[in-house]
Design a protein around this motif. Structure first.
Motif, PDB file in Angstrom:
ATOM      1  N   GLN A 283     -54.039  39.656  62.774  1.00 32.25           N
ATOM      2  CA  GLN A 283     -55.076  38.666  62.524  1.00 32.25           C
ATOM      3  C   GLN A 283     -56.327  39.473  62.212  1.00 32.25           C
ATOM      4  O   GLN A 283     -56.791  40.257  63.058  1.00 32.25           O
ATOM      5  CB  GLN A 283     -55.294  37.779  63.742  1.00 32.25           C
ATOM      6  CG  GLN A 283     -56.530  36.907  63.666  1.00 32.25           C
ATOM      7  CD  GLN A 283     -56.326  35.648  62.837  1.00 32.25           C
ATOM      8  OE1 GLN A 283     -55.330  34.961  62.970  1.00 32.25           O
ATOM      9  NE2 GLN A 283     -57.280  35.357  61.981  1.00 32.25           N
ATOM     10  N   VAL A 284     -56.839  39.345  61.002  1.00 30.72           N
ATOM     11  CA  VAL A 284     -57.972  40.163  60.554  1.00 30.72           C
ATOM     12  C   VAL A 284     -59.257  39.352  60.630  1.00 30.72           C
ATOM     13  O   VAL A 284     -59.303  38.192  60.211  1.00 30.72           O
ATOM     14  CB  VAL A 284     -57.745  40.667  59.109  1.00 30.72           C
ATOM     15  CG1 VAL A 284     -58.916  41.537  58.657  1.00 30.72           C
ATOM     16  CG2 VAL A 284     -56.437  41.448  59.023  1.00 30.72           C
ATOM     17  N   PHE A 285     -60.278  39.981  61.178  1.00 29.05           N
ATOM     18  CA  PHE A 285     -61.569  39.317  61.375  1.00 29.05           C
ATOM     19  C   PHE A 285     -62.591  39.888  60.394  1.00 29.05           C
ATOM     20  O   PHE A 285     -63.157  40.951  60.628  1.00 29.05           O
ATOM     21  CB  PHE A 285     -62.047  39.510  62.821  1.00 29.05           C
ATOM     22  CG  PHE A 285     -61.138  38.874  63.826  1.00 29.05           C
ATOM     23  CD1 PHE A 285     -61.388  37.591  64.289  1.00 29.05           C
ATOM     24  CD2 PHE A 285     -60.013  39.538  64.281  1.00 29.05           C
ATOM     25  CE1 PHE A 285     -60.531  36.990  65.198  1.00 29.05           C
ATOM     26  CE2 PHE A 285     -59.152  38.947  65.193  1.00 29.05           C
ATOM     27  CZ  PHE A 285     -59.412  37.670  65.651  1.00 29.05           C
ATOM     28  N   ASN A 286     -62.794  39.194  59.287  1.00 29.05           N
ATOM     29  CA  ASN A 286     -63.859  39.548  58.355  1.00 29.05           C
ATOM     30  C   ASN A 286     -65.150  38.883  58.819  1.00 29.05           C
ATOM     31  O   ASN A 286     -65.113  37.855  59.497  1.00 29.05           O
ATOM     32  CB  ASN A 286     -63.523  39.065  56.945  1.00 29.05           C
ATOM     33  CG  ASN A 286     -62.437  39.899  56.295  1.00 29.05           C
ATOM     34  OD1 ASN A 286     -62.585  41.097  56.128  1.00 29.05           O
ATOM     35  ND2 ASN A 286     -61.340  39.253  55.946  1.00 29.05           N
ATOM     36  N   PRO A 287     -66.311  39.444  58.424  1.00 30.25           N
ATOM     37  CA  PRO A 287     -67.575  38.826  58.830  1.00 30.25           C
ATOM     38  C   PRO A 287     -67.705  37.376  58.369  1.00 30.25           C
ATOM     39  O   PRO A 287     -68.355  36.570  59.038  1.00 30.25           O
ATOM     40  CB  PRO A 287     -68.630  39.708  58.161  1.00 30.25           C
ATOM     41  CG  PRO A 287     -67.963  41.031  58.001  1.00 30.25           C
ATOM     42  CD  PRO A 287     -66.516  40.714  57.721  1.00 30.25           C
ATOM     43  N   THR A 288     -67.103  37.038  57.246  1.00 36.00           N
ATOM     44  CA  THR A 288     -67.278  35.686  56.712  1.00 36.00           C
ATOM     45  C   THR A 288     -65.994  34.871  56.727  1.00 36.00           C
ATOM     46  O   THR A 288     -65.939  33.788  56.139  1.00 36.00           O
ATOM     47  CB  THR A 288     -67.804  35.749  55.264  1.00 36.00           C
ATOM     48  OG1 THR A 288     -66.930  36.575  54.499  1.00 36.00           O
ATOM     49  CG2 THR A 288     -69.209  36.341  55.227  1.00 36.00           C
ATOM     50  N   GLY A 289     -64.962  35.345  57.397  1.00 35.06           N
ATOM     51  CA  GLY A 289     -63.725  34.573  57.464  1.00 35.06           C
ATOM     52  C   GLY A 289     -62.580  35.427  57.956  1.00 35.06           C
ATOM     53  O   GLY A 289     -62.626  36.652  57.866  1.00 35.06           O
ATOM     54  N   ASN A 290     -61.561  34.774  58.477  1.00 28.47           N
ATOM     55  CA  ASN A 290     -60.418  35.480  59.051  1.00 28.47           C
ATOM     56  C   ASN A 290     -59.173  35.190  58.225  1.00 28.47           C
ATOM     57  O   ASN A 290     -59.087  34.180  57.558  1.00 28.47           O
ATOM     58  CB  ASN A 290     -60.172  35.032  60.486  1.00 28.47           C
ATOM     59  CG  ASN A 290     -61.413  35.179  61.333  1.00 28.47           C
ATOM     60  OD1 ASN A 290     -62.264  36.011  61.048  1.00 28.47           O
ATOM     61  ND2 ASN A 290     -61.523  34.375  62.362  1.00 28.47           N
ATOM     62  N   PHE A 291     -58.230  36.097  58.295  1.00 33.67           N
ATOM     63  CA  PHE A 291     -56.947  35.793  57.675  1.00 33.67           C
ATOM     64  C   PHE A 291     -55.827  36.458  58.438  1.00 33.67           C
ATOM     65  O   PHE A 291     -56.044  37.392  59.208  1.00 33.67           O
ATOM     66  CB  PHE A 291     -56.932  36.186  56.189  1.00 33.67           C
ATOM     67  CG  PHE A 291     -56.898  37.668  55.938  1.00 33.67           C
ATOM     68  CD1 PHE A 291     -58.058  38.403  55.866  1.00 33.67           C
ATOM     69  CD2 PHE A 291     -55.678  38.320  55.747  1.00 33.67           C
ATOM     70  CE1 PHE A 291     -58.021  39.775  55.617  1.00 33.67           C
ATOM     71  CE2 PHE A 291     -55.635  39.681  55.493  1.00 33.67           C
ATOM     72  CZ  PHE A 291     -56.811  40.408  55.430  1.00 33.67           C
ATOM     73  N   MET A 292     -54.622  35.933  58.226  1.00 30.22           N
ATOM     74  CA  MET A 292     -53.440  36.452  58.899  1.00 30.22           C
ATOM     75  C   MET A 292     -52.603  37.253  57.926  1.00 30.22           C
ATOM     76  O   MET A 292     -52.533  36.945  56.746  1.00 30.22           O
ATOM     77  CB  MET A 292     -52.614  35.291  59.468  1.00 30.22           C
ATOM     78  CG  MET A 292     -53.244  34.670  60.682  1.00 30.22           C
ATOM     79  SD  MET A 292     -52.547  33.054  61.057  1.00 30.22           S
ATOM     80  CE  MET A 292     -53.416  32.027  59.893  1.00 30.22           C
ATOM     81  N   ARG A 293     -52.002  38.303  58.460  1.00 36.12           N
ATOM     82  CA  ARG A 293     -51.090  39.119  57.656  1.00 36.12           C
ATOM     83  C   ARG A 293     -49.818  39.301  58.491  1.00 36.12           C
ATOM     84  O   ARG A 293     -49.591  40.350  59.091  1.00 36.12           O
ATOM     85  CB  ARG A 293     -51.756  40.455  57.352  1.00 36.12           C
ATOM     86  CG  ARG A 293     -51.084  41.228  56.224  1.00 36.12           C
ATOM     87  CD  ARG A 293     -51.850  42.503  55.928  1.00 36.12           C
ATOM     88  NE  ARG A 293     -51.142  43.335  54.983  1.00 36.12           N
ATOM     89  CZ  ARG A 293     -51.347  43.307  53.666  1.00 36.12           C
ATOM     90  NH1 ARG A 293     -52.251  42.507  53.167  1.00 36.12           N
ATOM     91  NH2 ARG A 293     -50.659  44.088  52.878  1.00 36.12           N
ATOM     92  N   PRO A 294     -48.968  38.267  58.507  1.00 38.46           N
ATOM     93  CA  PRO A 294     -47.779  38.316  59.365  1.00 38.46           C
ATOM     94  C   PRO A 294     -46.695  39.228  58.812  1.00 38.46           C
ATOM     95  O   PRO A 294     -46.668  39.525  57.613  1.00 38.46           O
ATOM     96  CB  PRO A 294     -47.307  36.855  59.374  1.00 38.46           C
ATOM     97  CG  PRO A 294     -47.791  36.297  58.077  1.00 38.46           C
ATOM     98  CD  PRO A 294     -49.105  36.995  57.788  1.00 38.46           C
ATOM     99  N   LEU A 295     -45.795  39.644  59.691  1.00 39.74           N
ATOM    100  CA  LEU A 295     -44.654  40.450  59.249  1.00 39.74           C
ATOM    101  C   LEU A 295     -43.859  39.714  58.181  1.00 39.74           C
ATOM    102  O   LEU A 295     -43.344  40.325  57.243  1.00 39.74           O
ATOM    103  CB  LEU A 295     -43.744  40.773  60.442  1.00 39.74           C
ATOM    104  CG  LEU A 295     -44.263  41.801  61.449  1.00 39.74           C
ATOM    105  CD1 LEU A 295     -43.240  41.972  62.572  1.00 39.74           C
ATOM    106  CD2 LEU A 295     -44.558  43.133  60.781  1.00 39.74           C
ATOM    107  N   ALA A 296     -43.775  38.393  58.313  1.00 40.43           N
ATOM    108  CA  ALA A 296     -43.010  37.591  57.358  1.00 40.43           C
ATOM    109  C   ALA A 296     -43.565  37.723  55.947  1.00 40.43           C
ATOM    110  O   ALA A 296     -42.851  37.501  54.966  1.00 40.43           O
ATOM    111  CB  ALA A 296     -43.008  36.122  57.789  1.00 40.43           C
TER     112      ALA A 296
END
Ligand SMILES: [Zn+2]
Length: 90
Positions: A55-68
């Motif tokens: 789970q990546v926390f950018n200053p202006t938004g987050n996104f997920m980078r799952p193994l799938a």
């Protein structure tokens, strides 16, 4: 194992995700170079412990980078965007 080896990632650890940055210009420079972003390990590939979901926390938004979706592999050299490394000691 040499005592200098870094620990393996585990779920819940905080790591750095190296963002991709913008495409290189003809002279090789980038408007937005790759940057370290805070990320939390959400899963670890049992067959390749250096490949994790994040789970990546950018200053202006987050996104997920799952193994799938391919996850993120480890690159302590910080040469490849989309990889993770242990946070630098400052
Ligand atoms: Zn970093």
């Amino acid at each position: 194992m040499p005592h200098t080896s870094t620990p393996r990632p585990s779920v819940g650890r905080i790591v750095h995700y190296l963002s991709h940055g913008t495409p290189a210009r003809p002279d090789g420079s980038q408007a937005f170079p790759p940057q370290c972003r805070a990320a939390i390990v959400t899963e670890v590939d049992p067959d390749d412990p250096d490949r994790v979901g994040l789970q990546v926390f950018n200053p202006t938004g987050n996104f997920m980078r799952p193994l799938a979706a391919g996850g993120s592999s480890r690159d302590e050299g910080q040469e490849q965007g989309g990889t993770w490394h242990w946070p630098e000691r400052v």
